[in-house]
Design an enzyme around this catalytic site. Structure first.
Site, short mmCIF file in Angstrom:
data_model
loop_
_atom_site.label_atom_id
_atom_site.label_comp_id
_atom_site.label_asym_id
_atom_site.label_seq_id
_atom_site.Cartn_x
_atom_site.Cartn_y
_atom_site.Cartn_z
N CYS A 1 -2.93 5.49 5.52
CA CYS A 1 -4.39 5.50 5.52
C CYS A 1 -4.94 5.83 6.91
O CYS A 1 -4.19 5.86 7.89
CB CYS A 1 -4.90 4.14 5.07
SG CYS A 1 -4.66 2.88 6.34
N ASP B 1 2.28 2.66 2.56
CA ASP B 1 2.18 3.46 3.79
C ASP B 1 3.46 3.32 4.63
O ASP B 1 4.09 2.26 4.64
CB ASP B 1 0.97 3.02 4.61
CG ASP B 1 -0.34 3.42 3.93
OD1 ASP B 1 -0.26 4.05 2.87
OD2 ASP B 1 -1.41 3.12 4.47
N CYS C 1 0.83 -1.21 0.00
CA CYS C 1 0.00 0.00 0.00
C CYS C 1 0.86 1.26 0.00
O CYS C 1 0.35 2.35 -0.26
CB CYS C 1 -0.95 0.02 1.19
SG CYS C 1 -0.12 0.08 2.78
N CYS D 1 -2.78 -2.66 8.69
CA CYS D 1 -2.45 -1.31 9.16
C CYS D 1 -2.01 -1.36 10.62
O CYS D 1 -1.09 -0.64 11.03
CB CYS D 1 -3.65 -0.39 8.99
SG CYS D 1 -4.49 -0.56 7.40
FE1 FES Z 1 -1.69 0.09 4.23
FE2 FES Z 1 -3.49 1.04 5.87
S1 FES Z 1 -3.76 0.62 3.76
S2 FES Z 1 -1.39 0.74 6.25
#
Ligand code: FES
Length: 127
Positions: free
Chosen positions: A60, A37, A35, A104
């Protein structure tokens, strides 16, 4: 049923402990390649207790809420407890996360463990 619990929304909208600790003695940064992040944790540890903790999360809403809740769970706690913190405990404290958002909360666990490792390395202390 709402997708996100009220606690998730609260910690997303009003994240606790956001920022940088300039004189942190444990810093950990982790990311999720899928993702994109990124989460960074700063720990100020004294006498084997987390005196202060702050985070920066580029990610996110669930990642921000997880970081915020994780900092609340470890602040003021002895390292023996901090070491045991799991992503499930973070998600539980948030009254749950959707299954596809559990990764996450994993970032929060990993960022704290990385910051702890950094602390042990810097201070030559054993885990
Ligand atoms: Fe990857 Fe939340 S979508 S940490």
């Amino acid at each position: 049923m709402a997708l996100y619990s009220e606690k998730v929304m609260d910690h997303f909208r009003n994240p606790r402990n956001v920022g940088v600790i300039e004189d942190a003695n444990g810093v950990g940064e982790v990311g999720n390649a899928r993702c994109g992040d990124i989460m960074k944790m700063y720990l100020k540890i004294e006498d084997d207790v987390v005196k202060d903790v702050k985070f920066e999360t580029f990610g996110c809403g669930s990642a921000i809420a997880s970081s915020s809740m994780a900092t609340e769970l470890i602040k003021g706690k002895p390292l023996s407890e901090v070491k045991q913190l799991t992503n499930e405990a973070v998600a539980e404290a948030l009254d749950g996360l959707p299954a596809y958002k559990m990764h996450c909360s994993v970032l929060a666990e990993e960022a704290i463990q990385a910051a702890l490792e950094d602390y042990y390395k810097k201070t030559n202390k054993k885990d």
